[in-house]
Design a protein around this motif. Sequence first.
Motif, PDB file in Angstrom:
ATOM      1  N   PHE A 149     -13.360  53.585   1.238  1.00  0.00           N
ATOM      2  CA  PHE A 149     -13.715  53.612  -0.269  1.00  0.00           C
ATOM      3  C   PHE A 149     -12.491  53.180  -0.923  1.00  0.00           C
ATOM      4  O   PHE A 149     -12.449  52.183  -1.749  1.00  0.00           O
ATOM      5  CB  PHE A 149     -13.978  55.020  -0.555  1.00  0.00           C
ATOM      6  N   THR A 150     -11.263  53.330  -0.538  1.00  0.00           N
ATOM      7  CA  THR A 150     -10.051  53.035  -1.066  1.00  0.00           C
ATOM      8  C   THR A 150      -9.918  51.428  -1.058  1.00  0.00           C
ATOM      9  O   THR A 150      -9.436  50.646  -2.116  1.00  0.00           O
ATOM     10  CB  THR A 150      -8.851  53.690  -0.596  1.00  0.00           C
ATOM     11  N   GLY A 151     -10.333  51.038  -0.024  1.00  0.00           N
ATOM     12  CA  GLY A 151     -10.065  49.366   0.237  1.00  0.00           C
ATOM     13  C   GLY A 151     -11.227  48.743  -0.453  1.00  0.00           C
ATOM     14  O   GLY A 151     -11.036  47.587  -1.101  1.00  0.00           O
ATOM     15  N   ILE A 152     -12.475  49.078  -0.486  1.00  0.00           N
ATOM     16  CA  ILE A 152     -13.389  48.480  -1.273  1.00  0.00           C
ATOM     17  C   ILE A 152     -13.072  48.380  -2.920  1.00  0.00           C
ATOM     18  O   ILE A 152     -13.145  47.252  -3.503  1.00  0.00           O
ATOM     19  CB  ILE A 152     -14.828  49.292  -1.201  1.00  0.00           C
ATOM     20  N   LYS A 156     -11.010  44.691  -5.250  1.00  0.00           N
ATOM     21  CA  LYS A 156     -11.669  44.347  -6.492  1.00  0.00           C
ATOM     22  C   LYS A 156     -10.451  44.509  -7.788  1.00  0.00           C
ATOM     23  O   LYS A 156     -10.707  43.963  -8.760  1.00  0.00           O
ATOM     24  CB  LYS A 156     -12.700  45.390  -7.223  1.00  0.00           C
ATOM     25  N   ASP A 157      -9.180  44.792  -7.135  1.00  0.00           N
ATOM     26  CA  ASP A 157      -8.113  44.510  -8.143  1.00  0.00           C
ATOM     27  C   ASP A 157      -7.672  43.127  -8.451  1.00  0.00           C
ATOM     28  O   ASP A 157      -7.121  42.574  -7.580  1.00  0.00           O
ATOM     29  CB  ASP A 157      -7.087  45.458  -7.463  1.00  0.00           C
ATOM     30  N   GLU A 158      -7.618  42.875  -9.689  1.00  0.00           N
ATOM     31  CA  GLU A 158      -7.800  41.249 -10.177  1.00  0.00           C
ATOM     32  C   GLU A 158      -6.036  41.121  -9.951  1.00  0.00           C
ATOM     33  O   GLU A 158      -5.672  39.968  -9.772  1.00  0.00           O
ATOM     34  CB  GLU A 158      -7.942  41.244 -11.499  1.00  0.00           C
ATOM     35  N   HIS A 159      -5.082  42.027 -10.014  1.00  0.00           N
ATOM     36  CA  HIS A 159      -3.712  41.749  -9.917  1.00  0.00           C
ATOM     37  C   HIS A 159      -3.248  41.601  -8.640  1.00  0.00           C
ATOM     38  O   HIS A 159      -2.349  40.809  -8.315  1.00  0.00           O
ATOM     39  CB  HIS A 159      -2.932  43.056 -10.711  1.00  0.00           C
ATOM     40  N   ILE A 160      -3.957  42.384  -7.603  1.00  0.00           N
ATOM     41  CA  ILE A 160      -3.851  42.231  -6.140  1.00  0.00           C
ATOM     42  C   ILE A 160      -4.633  40.988  -5.337  1.00  0.00           C
ATOM     43  O   ILE A 160      -3.764  40.058  -4.749  1.00  0.00           O
ATOM     44  CB  ILE A 160      -3.929  43.409  -5.201  1.00  0.00           C
ATOM     45  N   PHE A 161      -5.499  40.838  -5.891  1.00  0.00           N
ATOM     46  CA  PHE A 161      -6.608  39.862  -5.403  1.00  0.00           C
ATOM     47  C   PHE A 161      -7.083  38.840  -6.455  1.00  0.00           C
ATOM     48  O   PHE A 161      -8.330  39.154  -6.753  1.00  0.00           O
ATOM     49  CB  PHE A 161      -7.681  40.213  -4.567  1.00  0.00           C
ATOM     50  N   PRO A 162      -6.347  38.103  -7.078  1.00  0.00           N
ATOM     51  CA  PRO A 162      -6.827  37.234  -8.170  1.00  0.00           C
ATOM     52  C   PRO A 162      -7.889  36.390  -7.721  1.00  0.00           C
ATOM     53  O   PRO A 162      -7.866  35.935  -6.711  1.00  0.00           O
ATOM     54  CB  PRO A 162      -5.479  36.549  -8.667  1.00  0.00           C
ATOM     55  N   GLU A 163      -8.931  36.371  -8.834  1.00  0.00           N
ATOM     56  CA  GLU A 163     -10.112  35.441  -8.554  1.00  0.00           C
ATOM     57  C   GLU A 163      -9.802  34.326  -8.162  1.00  0.00           C
ATOM     58  O   GLU A 163     -10.431  33.370  -7.641  1.00  0.00           O
ATOM     59  CB  GLU A 163     -11.085  35.627  -9.687  1.00  0.00           C
ATOM     60  N   LEU A 171     -13.695  37.719   0.506  1.00  0.00           N
ATOM     61  CA  LEU A 171     -12.770  38.936   0.630  1.00  0.00           C
ATOM     62  C   LEU A 171     -13.476  40.139   0.960  1.00  0.00           C
ATOM     63  O   LEU A 171     -13.079  40.843   1.732  1.00  0.00           O
ATOM     64  CB  LEU A 171     -12.355  39.041  -1.260  1.00  0.00           C
ATOM     65  N   MET A 172     -14.766  40.264   0.662  1.00  0.00           N
ATOM     66  CA  MET A 172     -15.444  41.210   1.053  1.00  0.00           C
ATOM     67  C   MET A 172     -15.889  41.214   2.642  1.00  0.00           C
ATOM     68  O   MET A 172     -15.994  42.181   3.226  1.00  0.00           O
ATOM     69  CB  MET A 172     -16.917  41.422   0.192  1.00  0.00           C
ATOM     70  N   THR A 173     -16.144  39.793   3.017  1.00  0.00           N
ATOM     71  CA  THR A 173     -16.710  39.668   4.456  1.00  0.00           C
ATOM     72  C   THR A 173     -15.301  40.151   5.076  1.00  0.00           C
ATOM     73  O   THR A 173     -15.331  40.770   6.231  1.00  0.00           O
ATOM     74  CB  THR A 173     -17.035  38.291   4.646  1.00  0.00           C
ATOM     75  N   ASP A 174     -14.210  39.555   4.742  1.00  0.00           N
ATOM     76  CA  ASP A 174     -12.833  39.936   5.583  1.00  0.00           C
ATOM     77  C   ASP A 174     -12.686  41.370   5.624  1.00  0.00           C
ATOM     78  O   ASP A 174     -12.173  41.792   6.771  1.00  0.00           O
ATOM     79  CB  ASP A 174     -11.674  39.056   4.952  1.00  0.00           C
ATOM     80  N   TYR A 175     -12.766  41.961   4.571  1.00  0.00           N
ATOM     81  CA  TYR A 175     -12.466  43.418   4.691  1.00  0.00           C
ATOM     82  C   TYR A 175     -13.501  44.221   5.397  1.00  0.00           C
ATOM     83  O   TYR A 175     -13.040  44.888   6.235  1.00  0.00           O
ATOM     84  CB  TYR A 175     -12.464  43.925   3.155  1.00  0.00           C
ATOM     85  N   LEU A 176     -14.647  44.029   5.318  1.00  0.00           N
ATOM     86  CA  LEU A 176     -15.480  44.542   6.182  1.00  0.00           C
ATOM     87  C   LEU A 176     -15.358  44.240   7.743  1.00  0.00           C
ATOM     88  O   LEU A 176     -15.331  45.348   8.532  1.00  0.00           O
ATOM     89  CB  LEU A 176     -17.051  43.977   5.970  1.00  0.00           C
ATOM     90  N   GLN A 177     -14.933  43.031   8.173  1.00  0.00           N
ATOM     91  CA  GLN A 177     -14.519  42.821   9.277  1.00  0.00           C
ATOM     92  C   GLN A 177     -13.293  43.515   9.887  1.00  0.00           C
ATOM     93  O   GLN A 177     -13.274  44.062  10.851  1.00  0.00           O
ATOM     94  CB  GLN A 177     -14.452  41.327   9.479  1.00  0.00           C
ATOM     95  N   TYR A 178     -12.346  43.740   8.926  1.00  0.00           N
ATOM     96  CA  TYR A 178     -11.201  44.295   9.365  1.00  0.00           C
ATOM     97  C   TYR A 178     -11.652  45.860   9.470  1.00  0.00           C
ATOM     98  O   TYR A 178     -11.165  46.443  10.368  1.00  0.00           O
ATOM     99  CB  TYR A 178     -10.148  44.026   8.090  1.00  0.00           C
TER     100      TYR A 178
END
Length: 201
Positions: A149-152, A156-163, A171-178
């Motif tokens: 949940f924390t990772g999901i 979405k944090d724009e400062h850490i992962f700017p669009e 990004l979502m696919t990479d996180y899910l595989q991770y």
Amino acid sequence: MKYKILNKASEMFLNLGFKSVTMDDIASALGVSKKTIYSHFANKNKLVEESTSLIFEKVCQGINFICGKEENSIKELFEIKKFVFTNFSNENISPQHQLQKFFPEIHQKMKNKHFGMMKACIEKNLKRGIKDGLFLPNLNTDFVTRIYFTGINGIKDEHIFPEKEFRKKELMTDYLQYHIKAISTTKGIEKLEQIINNKQN
């Protein structure tokens, strides 16, 4: 009329952002006066609050339907990701970021509701994955659920992962595989690779 306003407002908030859309915009899109909207919603905050609740209900319905099919745990996670991204994500703007920045109390309330729903869903997913031999048998399911949940929310944090640098879908696919690789057995990794190869083909 109230539900019609809610549906249109929810659609516009998701597509254009909670801050960007004005009451005038919603009235114009519906072909009604702004007075009509205010007869059902005292102010924009109230409309945003009820719209986010409606969006949350639709997310829950979709996820519950997917979970009800009781697919293998890894496939289920990909199906949930696909459903949420297809119906409630926008590549061009960040409704979540606008909600957090301009309507922080509503954002926190929805985050709490989201956690409650996600916790039940992911814990069930993990336990079934362990039972089927896809996930490691000694997992602390409560810890993994909270980390997931924390990772999901973190991605979405724009400062850490700017669009401008990270596409939401990738990004979502990479996180899910991770996430899946971190908790899977050899059998689970094989199932993950099979799903990835099928999607690429």
